[in-house]
Structure formats: C-alpha cells, structure tokens
Design a protein around this motif. Sequence first.
Motif, PDB file in Angstrom:
ATOM      1  N   ARG A  49       0.829  -1.207   0.000  1.00 54.37           N
ATOM      2  CA  ARG A  49       0.000   0.000   0.000  1.00 54.37           C
ATOM      3  C   ARG A  49       0.866   1.261   0.000  1.00 54.37           C
ATOM      4  N   ASN A  50       2.119   1.116   0.414  1.00 55.01           N
ATOM      5  CA  ASN A  50       3.055   2.232   0.432  1.00 55.01           C
ATOM      6  C   ASN A  50       4.214   1.991  -0.537  1.00 55.01           C
ATOM      7  N   ALA A  51       3.949   1.295  -1.616  1.00 54.66           N
ATOM      8  CA  ALA A  51       4.987   0.931  -2.585  1.00 54.66           C
ATOM      9  C   ALA A  51       5.768   2.159  -3.035  1.00 54.66           C
ATOM     10  N   GLY A  52       7.080   2.014  -3.038  1.00 49.94           N
ATOM     11  CA  GLY A  52       7.955   3.103  -3.458  1.00 49.94           C
ATOM     12  C   GLY A  52       8.313   4.055  -2.341  1.00 49.94           C
ATOM     13  N   GLN A  53       7.661   3.928  -1.192  1.00 51.03           N
ATOM     14  CA  GLN A  53       7.923   4.806  -0.045  1.00 51.03           C
ATOM     15  C   GLN A  53       8.588   4.005   1.072  1.00 51.03           C
ATOM     16  N   VAL A  54       9.316   4.699   1.921  1.00 49.48           N
ATOM     17  CA  VAL A  54       9.944   4.045   3.060  1.00 49.48           C
ATOM     18  C   VAL A  54       8.884   3.740   4.112  1.00 49.48           C
ATOM     19  N   LYS A  86      10.606 -15.992   0.984  1.00 45.20           N
ATOM     20  CA  LYS A  86       9.417 -16.501   0.305  1.00 45.20           C
ATOM     21  C   LYS A  86       9.123 -15.791  -1.016  1.00 45.20           C
ATOM     22  N   LEU A  87       9.444 -14.505  -1.101  1.00 44.01           N
ATOM     23  CA  LEU A  87       9.026 -13.717  -2.260  1.00 44.01           C
ATOM     24  C   LEU A  87      10.138 -13.322  -3.226  1.00 44.01           C
ATOM     25  N   ASP A  88      11.363 -13.175  -2.736  1.00 44.67           N
ATOM     26  CA  ASP A  88      12.448 -12.663  -3.580  1.00 44.67           C
ATOM     27  C   ASP A  88      13.505 -13.707  -3.943  1.00 44.67           C
ATOM     28  N   LYS A  89      13.616 -14.756  -3.154  1.00 39.65           N
ATOM     29  CA  LYS A  89      14.734 -15.689  -3.267  1.00 39.65           C
ATOM     30  C   LYS A  89      14.925 -16.251  -4.676  1.00 39.65           C
ATOM     31  N   HIS A  97      13.476  -3.916  -0.363  1.00 40.34           N
ATOM     32  CA  HIS A  97      14.770  -3.259  -0.199  1.00 40.34           C
ATOM     33  C   HIS A  97      14.892  -2.669   1.207  1.00 40.34           C
ATOM     34  N   THR A  98      16.084  -2.759   1.769  1.00 40.59           N
ATOM     35  CA  THR A  98      16.371  -2.120   3.048  1.00 40.59           C
ATOM     36  C   THR A  98      16.808  -0.689   2.782  1.00 40.59           C
ATOM     37  N   VAL A  99      16.226   0.238   3.523  1.00 36.13           N
ATOM     38  CA  VAL A  99      16.637   1.637   3.453  1.00 36.13           C
ATOM     39  C   VAL A  99      17.383   1.905   4.747  1.00 36.13           C
ATOM     40  N   ARG A 100      18.675   1.991   4.641  1.00 37.72           N
ATOM     41  CA  ARG A 100      19.531   2.109   5.819  1.00 37.72           C
ATOM     42  C   ARG A 100      19.116   3.282   6.705  1.00 37.72           C
ATOM     43  N   ALA A 108       9.725  -1.951  -7.473  1.00 36.74           N
ATOM     44  CA  ALA A 108      10.016  -2.808  -8.614  1.00 36.74           C
ATOM     45  C   ALA A 108      11.395  -2.537  -9.199  1.00 36.74           C
ATOM     46  N   GLY A 109      11.845  -1.284  -9.138  1.00 41.30           N
ATOM     47  CA  GLY A 109      13.132  -0.928  -9.710  1.00 41.30           C
ATOM     48  C   GLY A 109      14.229  -0.873  -8.669  1.00 41.30           C
ATOM     49  N   SER A 110      15.375  -0.446  -9.081  1.00 38.02           N
ATOM     50  CA  SER A 110      16.478  -0.285  -8.138  1.00 38.02           C
ATOM     51  C   SER A 110      16.206   0.884  -7.212  1.00 38.02           C
ATOM     52  N   VAL A 111      16.743   0.799  -6.019  1.00 33.17           N
ATOM     53  CA  VAL A 111      16.525   1.821  -5.008  1.00 33.17           C
ATOM     54  C   VAL A 111      17.823   2.562  -4.781  1.00 33.17           C
TER      55      VAL A 111
END
Length: 115
Positions: A49-54, A86-89, A97-100, A108-111
């Motif tokens: 629901r928050n795709a693309g946001q941290v 389960k989803l990415d492997k 993606h982890t946002v440090r 969907a794309g690179s972060v």
Amino acid sequence: MRRVGAARQSTRLQVADLAIDVNTMRVARAGKANTLQLREFRQLELLMRNAGQVVTRTMLLEGVREYHFELQTNVIDVQISRLRTKLDKDFGRKLIHTVRGGGYRLAAGSVPVDA
C-alpha cells in the motif's frame, strides 16, 4: 465516514509481478502462489500500500498490532527476512529493499543507496 474510506481501499494490490488479494489473503509472484503467515501478510500489505515509499520498523510493528515488542528488537528484521525468502529468493529482481536508517521499501526498480 470510515466505511467510505475503507471502501476506497483496493482489495487487490500489485507491484511488478507480485500480487495480493486482501480478502482471500492470496499471494502470488510471477503467477506462483505463496503462503504467508498472518503477520507476514499484514506487513506485505502495508509495504504494498506504500509501494515506493519508506515504511519504518515502527509502522510495520503497528501494522501488525505488535505493540508489546520494544523498538530495539529484531522481530521486524526477522519477519522481513522471511518475506524475502518466500518472495524474492527465486527471482533475479528483488522487490523488498532495506533503506539504511529508515526501514524498508517495496519497489520494482532499483533503489538509490542514499534514499
């Protein structure tokens, strides 16, 4: 007013080739069905629901109603790790993606590293 807001929320969400149905709790990536635990599903729904946001760890804790955990615990990290397994492997393109220093982002794309 609450019913109107709830009615506007979509029950089918999709990011890239990952799709979920909130009503049936069905999850599929590239057409391959996947079974998630309730906590994992709620976290994935929040990320989608928050795709693309941290999405912060606090948001993820509150999203699954796990208020009794301290923020210093690694419960969220463990659950995100399970989601990734389960989803990415089995896929070349990773979605979670982890946002440090911030939390996590479903994209969907690179972060960007500094995001």
